[in-house]
Design an enzyme around this catalytic site. Structure first.
Site, PDB file in Angstrom:
ATOM      1  N   GLU A  40       1.035  -1.344  -0.027  1.00 39.41           N
ATOM      2  CA  GLU A  40       0.096  -0.036   0.069  1.00 39.41           C
ATOM      3  C   GLU A  40       0.923   1.337   0.018  1.00 39.41           C
ATOM      4  O   GLU A  40       0.512   2.087  -0.438  1.00 39.41           O
ATOM      5  CB  GLU A  40      -1.149  -0.056   1.213  1.00 39.41           C
ATOM      6  CG  GLU A  40      -1.902  -1.188   1.096  1.00 39.41           C
ATOM      7  CD  GLU A  40      -2.801  -1.274  -0.193  1.00 39.41           C
ATOM      8  OE1 GLU A  40      -2.926   0.031  -0.751  1.00 39.41           O
ATOM      9  OE2 GLU A  40      -3.256  -2.375  -0.353  1.00 39.41           O
ATOM     10  N   GLN A  45       1.371   5.965  -5.326  1.00 37.82           N
ATOM     11  CA  GLN A  45       1.684   6.859  -6.320  1.00 37.82           C
ATOM     12  C   GLN A  45       2.185   6.071  -7.581  1.00 37.82           C
ATOM     13  O   GLN A  45       2.722   6.604  -8.534  1.00 37.82           O
ATOM     14  CB  GLN A  45       2.716   7.854  -6.014  1.00 37.82           C
ATOM     15  CG  GLN A  45       2.226   9.051  -5.179  1.00 37.82           C
ATOM     16  CD  GLN A  45       3.564   9.661  -4.217  1.00 37.82           C
ATOM     17  OE1 GLN A  45       4.249   9.083  -3.740  1.00 37.82           O
ATOM     18  NE2 GLN A  45       3.778  11.153  -4.584  1.00 37.82           N
ATOM     19  N   TYR A 119      -5.007   7.080   3.736  1.00 41.54           N
ATOM     20  CA  TYR A 119      -5.389   5.903   2.784  1.00 41.54           C
ATOM     21  C   TYR A 119      -4.321   4.678   3.301  1.00 41.54           C
ATOM     22  O   TYR A 119      -4.972   3.605   3.130  1.00 41.54           O
ATOM     23  CB  TYR A 119      -4.918   6.472   1.456  1.00 41.54           C
ATOM     24  CG  TYR A 119      -4.938   5.015   0.426  1.00 41.54           C
ATOM     25  CD1 TYR A 119      -6.451   4.721   0.208  1.00 41.54           C
ATOM     26  CD2 TYR A 119      -4.056   4.306   0.141  1.00 41.54           C
ATOM     27  CE1 TYR A 119      -6.290   3.498  -0.835  1.00 41.54           C
ATOM     28  CE2 TYR A 119      -3.868   3.376  -0.625  1.00 41.54           C
ATOM     29  CZ  TYR A 119      -5.276   2.992  -0.953  1.00 41.54           C
ATOM     30  OH  TYR A 119      -5.303   1.599  -1.915  1.00 41.54           O
ATOM     31  N   ASP A 137      -9.410   6.445  -1.946  1.00 43.09           N
ATOM     32  CA  ASP A 137      -8.332   6.917  -2.813  1.00 43.09           C
ATOM     33  C   ASP A 137      -9.124   7.780  -3.723  1.00 43.09           C
ATOM     34  O   ASP A 137     -10.428   7.947  -3.961  1.00 43.09           O
ATOM     35  CB  ASP A 137      -7.362   5.900  -3.474  1.00 43.09           C
ATOM     36  CG  ASP A 137      -7.982   5.172  -4.642  1.00 43.09           C
ATOM     37  OD1 ASP A 137      -9.362   5.142  -4.649  1.00 43.09           O
ATOM     38  OD2 ASP A 137      -7.336   4.474  -5.280  1.00 43.09           O
TER      39      ASP A 137
END
Ligand code: SF4
Length: 208
Positions: A40, A45, A119, A137
């Site tokens: 995660e 990104q 997140y 997200d």
């Protein structure tokens, strides 16, 4: 308390999971908290397909925070370079490993780690421990803001509360994984509304 429309969406989404849930190495059963966290942390990104190419080797070389702490920054960079943002990521992981012998397992502690936001915290605890936390997200925000555009709040705090209400307590992990996949495959920036199970009641579709 969820509305009838929200309940319908949840049930339809879970049905959609039967045929469409994607396989990734970090989704294998019995992954540890650390292993899910690493995935995660990288996924924030970087597309999942790219993370897949680095993830197994990363875990082999660095199976714990202790291994990261003992490694040089160059060794870390060498492994995660293909993901991009490698200096920022290696710095953060080194710092987390220096400050923690093992990964904390509460939202309160996880969210405070270097470059770990809400997140990563919620995704880690939900996907590793099935904790009923909202995993929000950009893809998921897009889905909710379309299907429930009449009710979708403006503030991020209220959006998180909205998302939290929708997480089924008994199937949190499956629900959140499916929501991520649905946002990545169907309700994309150019959505495939004609093949979407929600097009009968999605406000965005109905109003367009
Ligand atoms: S109908 Fe279109 S906009 Fe609505 S949820 Fe489905 S794909 Fe997204």
């Amino acid at each position: 308390m969820v509305t009838q429309k929200q309940e319908r969406f949840r049930l339809d989404l879970l049905k959609w999971a039967d045929e469409n849930l994607r396989d990734f190495p970090w989704r294998e059963p019995d992954r540890s908290l650390y292993e899910v966290f690493i995935a995660e942390f990288f996924l924030t990104q970087t597309p999942a397909e790219n993370v897949s190419t680095v993830y197994p080797e990363f875990l082999e070389r660095f199976p714990s925070l202790e291994a990261i702490d003992e490694a040089s920054e160059d060794e870390l960079v060498d492994t995660i370079k293909p993901l991009g943002f490698y200096n920022m990521r290696s710095n953060a992981l080194k710092r987390i490993a220096a400050e923690n012998e093992t990964l904390p397992d509460t939202t309160k502690e996880l969210v405070k780690l270097t470059r770990v936001g809400r997140y990563v915290t919620n995704a880690t605890l939900c996907f590793a421990r099935d904790e009923p936390l909202p995993v929000l997200d950009r893809n998921v925000e897009r889905v909710y803001s379309r299907v429930f555009s009449d009710d979708w709040p403006q503030s991020s705090t209220e959006q998180l509360q909205f998302a939290e209400r929708l997480v089924p307590k008994d199937r949190a992990r499956l629900y959140n994984l499916t929501l991520l996949d649905f946002g990545a495959a169907i309700c994309t920036p150019q959505p495939s509304c004609d093949e979407c199970f929600a097009n009968e009641y999605c406000t965005y579709y109905q109003d367009s």
